[in-house]
Design a protein around this motif. Structure first.
Motif, PDB file in Angstrom:
ATOM      1  N   GLU A 279       0.810  -1.217   0.000  1.00 13.88           N
ATOM      2  CA  GLU A 279       0.000   0.000   0.000  1.00 13.88           C
ATOM      3  C   GLU A 279       0.840   1.263   0.000  1.00 13.88           C
ATOM      4  O   GLU A 279       0.311   2.356  -0.155  1.00 13.88           O
ATOM      5  CB  GLU A 279      -0.959  -0.008   1.202  1.00 13.88           C
ATOM      6  CG  GLU A 279      -1.946  -1.157   1.129  1.00 13.88           C
ATOM      7  CD  GLU A 279      -2.905  -1.174   2.303  1.00 13.88           C
ATOM      8  OE1 GLU A 279      -3.163  -0.113   2.900  1.00 13.88           O
ATOM      9  OE2 GLU A 279      -3.398  -2.271   2.621  1.00 13.88           O
ATOM     10  N   ASN A 280       2.143   1.120   0.197  1.00 10.85           N
ATOM     11  CA  ASN A 280       3.074   2.243   0.183  1.00 10.85           C
ATOM     12  C   ASN A 280       2.578   3.415   1.034  1.00 10.85           C
ATOM     13  O   ASN A 280       2.403   4.525   0.559  1.00 10.85           O
ATOM     14  CB  ASN A 280       3.366   2.701  -1.250  1.00 10.85           C
ATOM     15  CG  ASN A 280       4.622   3.550  -1.313  1.00 10.85           C
ATOM     16  OD1 ASN A 280       5.464   3.505  -0.429  1.00 10.85           O
ATOM     17  ND2 ASN A 280       4.734   4.339  -2.360  1.00 10.85           N
ATOM     18  N   ARG A 281       2.357   3.117   2.298  1.00  6.73           N
ATOM     19  CA  ARG A 281       1.891   4.152   3.213  1.00  6.73           C
ATOM     20  C   ARG A 281       2.551   3.946   4.567  1.00  6.73           C
ATOM     21  O   ARG A 281       3.222   2.946   4.774  1.00  6.73           O
ATOM     22  CB  ARG A 281       0.379   4.138   3.322  1.00  6.73           C
ATOM     23  CG  ARG A 281      -0.206   2.828   3.822  1.00  6.73           C
ATOM     24  CD  ARG A 281      -1.694   2.834   3.867  1.00  6.73           C
ATOM     25  NE  ARG A 281      -2.144   3.902   4.725  1.00  6.73           N
ATOM     26  CZ  ARG A 281      -3.351   3.985   5.227  1.00  6.73           C
ATOM     27  NH1 ARG A 281      -4.239   3.054   4.946  1.00  6.73           N
ATOM     28  NH2 ARG A 281      -3.698   4.985   6.001  1.00  6.73           N
ATOM     29  N   CYS A 282       2.325   4.875   5.473  1.00  8.54           N
ATOM     30  CA  CYS A 282       2.850   4.721   6.826  1.00  8.54           C
ATOM     31  C   CYS A 282       2.334   3.385   7.360  1.00  8.54           C
ATOM     32  O   CYS A 282       1.125   3.175   7.433  1.00  8.54           O
ATOM     33  CB  CYS A 282       2.399   5.879   7.721  1.00  8.54           C
ATOM     34  SG  CYS A 282       2.797   5.633   9.470  1.00  8.54           S
ATOM     35  N   PRO A 283       3.239   2.479   7.707  1.00 11.64           N
ATOM     36  CA  PRO A 283       2.766   1.160   8.127  1.00 11.64           C
ATOM     37  C   PRO A 283       1.953   1.197   9.417  1.00 11.64           C
ATOM     38  O   PRO A 283       0.996   0.436   9.568  1.00 11.64           O
ATOM     39  CB  PRO A 283       4.057   0.356   8.309  1.00 11.64           C
ATOM     40  CG  PRO A 283       5.129   1.375   8.506  1.00 11.64           C
ATOM     41  CD  PRO A 283       4.703   2.583   7.730  1.00 11.64           C
TER      42      PRO A 283
ATOM     43  N   ASN B   8       6.998   4.642   1.395  1.00 10.03           N
ATOM     44  CA  ASN B   8       6.630   6.021   1.728  1.00 10.03           C
ATOM     45  C   ASN B   8       7.041   6.368   3.157  1.00 10.03           C
ATOM     46  O   ASN B   8       7.024   7.514   3.553  1.00 10.03           O
ATOM     47  CB  ASN B   8       5.115   6.221   1.542  1.00 10.03           C
ATOM     48  CG  ASN B   8       4.754   7.655   1.268  1.00 10.03           C
ATOM     49  OD1 ASN B   8       5.396   8.324   0.467  1.00 10.03           O
ATOM     50  ND2 ASN B   8       3.731   8.144   1.944  1.00 10.03           N
ATOM     51  N   GLY B   9       7.422   5.348   3.937  1.00  8.46           N
ATOM     52  CA  GLY B   9       7.928   5.559   5.292  1.00  8.46           C
ATOM     53  C   GLY B   9       6.854   5.888   6.304  1.00  8.46           C
ATOM     54  O   GLY B   9       5.664   5.746   6.058  1.00  8.46           O
TER      55      GLY B   9
ATOM     56  N   GLN C 238      12.373  10.260   1.284  1.00 10.42           N
ATOM     57  CA  GLN C 238      10.977   9.941   0.960  1.00 10.42           C
ATOM     58  C   GLN C 238      10.192  11.202   0.625  1.00 10.42           C
ATOM     59  O   GLN C 238       9.384  11.207  -0.299  1.00 10.42           O
ATOM     60  CB  GLN C 238      10.336   9.173   2.125  1.00 10.42           C
ATOM     61  CG  GLN C 238      10.917   7.787   2.308  1.00 10.42           C
ATOM     62  CD  GLN C 238      10.741   7.229   3.704  1.00 10.42           C
ATOM     63  OE1 GLN C 238      10.372   7.940   4.641  1.00 10.42           O
ATOM     64  NE2 GLN C 238      11.026   5.947   3.859  1.00 10.42           N
ATOM     65  N   LEU C 239      10.449  12.283   1.366  1.00 11.17           N
ATOM     66  CA  LEU C 239       9.788  13.557   1.064  1.00 11.17           C
ATOM     67  C   LEU C 239      10.205  14.077  -0.304  1.00 11.17           C
ATOM     68  O   LEU C 239       9.371  14.578  -1.070  1.00 11.17           O
ATOM     69  CB  LEU C 239      10.094  14.602   2.135  1.00 11.17           C
ATOM     70  CG  LEU C 239       9.354  14.457   3.462  1.00 11.17           C
ATOM     71  CD1 LEU C 239       9.855  15.496   4.453  1.00 11.17           C
ATOM     72  CD2 LEU C 239       7.854  14.578   3.276  1.00 11.17           C
TER      73      LEU C 239
ATOM     74  N   ARG D 280      -0.916  10.367  -0.285  1.00  9.99           N
ATOM     75  CA  ARG D 280       0.327   9.926   0.363  1.00  9.99           C
ATOM     76  C   ARG D 280       1.026  11.100   1.035  1.00  9.99           C
ATOM     77  O   ARG D 280       1.566  10.970   2.136  1.00  9.99           O
ATOM     78  CB  ARG D 280       1.266   9.260  -0.638  1.00  9.99           C
ATOM     79  CG  ARG D 280       0.807   7.872  -1.064  1.00  9.99           C
ATOM     80  CD  ARG D 280       1.815   7.143  -1.944  1.00  9.99           C
ATOM     81  NE  ARG D 280       2.054   7.832  -3.200  1.00  9.99           N
ATOM     82  CZ  ARG D 280       3.250   8.226  -3.628  1.00  9.99           C
ATOM     83  NH1 ARG D 280       4.326   8.020  -2.908  1.00  9.99           N
ATOM     84  NH2 ARG D 280       3.382   8.838  -4.784  1.00  9.99           N
ATOM     85  N   ALA D 281       1.022  12.260   0.399  1.00  9.53           N
ATOM     86  CA  ALA D 281       1.669  13.442   0.982  1.00  9.53           C
ATOM     87  C   ALA D 281       0.939  13.904   2.241  1.00  9.53           C
ATOM     88  O   ALA D 281       1.568  14.236   3.248  1.00  9.53           O
ATOM     89  CB  ALA D 281       1.737  14.573  -0.046  1.00  9.53           C
TER      90      ALA D 281
END
Length: 199
Positions: free
Chosen positions: A14-18, A127-128, A157-158, A186-187
């Motif tokens: 999902e490439n998001r904050c886990p 995305n961290g 990542q930013l 995501r941002a």
């Protein structure tokens, strides 16, 4: 609950904050369970009301998830309680309380995983962590080297996210890629956590 698999899944798939991703899933499951229980069982409805109901964030989520009947039953119980007590309802949130221990355990597991090179490699290309979880996790991270890794990864990542946003801006009327399309949510999550993204 296998937090390691859940964390890796959120980062890879999902490439998001886990931490946000897992907590959001837990919140949804709890809200789905509660909306059924509130409809079917008066004692559960009364327990949720006595505990203070929901915070504004989870109240909005509950309202969207639950049927009109469930919302009406719950709101009526809140109003009856408020009128009967002749005081404002106590502030509380059964969902926040129900997920906070998981959030802490996820953060602790994340800190342990930082010791593994394979995990760091996956983390660097994800995305961290969102900023709130980055700050809370790094505050509990005993290793100064791990903290340095987290903040350096966050900056990379930013920058990557910024490039995706620039591409989206330049291609908005064309056919942006999935990565570009997902750059805005995501941002937002990266900066404020999942509560800033909406339902």
């Amino acid at each position: 609950m296998d937090y390691e698999d859940l964390i890796l899944s959120k980062m890879k798939e999902e490439n998001r904050c886990p931490i946000c991703g897992v907590v959001e899933d837990l919140e949804y499951d709890l809200l789905a369970h509660l909306q059924f229980e509130i409809t079917e069982r008066k004692e559960v409805r009364e327990q949720v009301v006595a505990a203070g109901g929901f915070c504004p964030f989870h109240f909005r989520r509950f309202r969207k998830l639950a049927s009109e009947k469930t919302n009406a039953l719950f709101l009526e119980a809140l109003i009856v309680r408020s009128l009967g007590d002749k005081v404002l309802l106590q502030a509380g949130c059964v969902v926040c309380e129900g997920t906070s221990c998981h959030e802490t355990q996820l953060s602790e597991k994340f800190i342990c995983l930082l010791e593994k090179d394979a995990f760091r490699a996956v983390y660097e290309h994800s995305n961290g962590l969102c900023l709130p979880h980055l700050e809370s996790t790094s505050a509990r991270t005993p290793s100064s080297e791990a903290k340095k890794f987290l903040y350096e990864s966050h900056r990379r990542q930013l920058k990557s996210l910024g490039r995706s946003l620039k591409k989206l801006i330049s291609r908005a009327w064309l056919d942006p890629s999935n990565n570009e399309r997902s750059a805005v949510p995501r941002a937002v999550e990266k900066l404020v956590g999942h509560r800033g993204v909406g339902f």
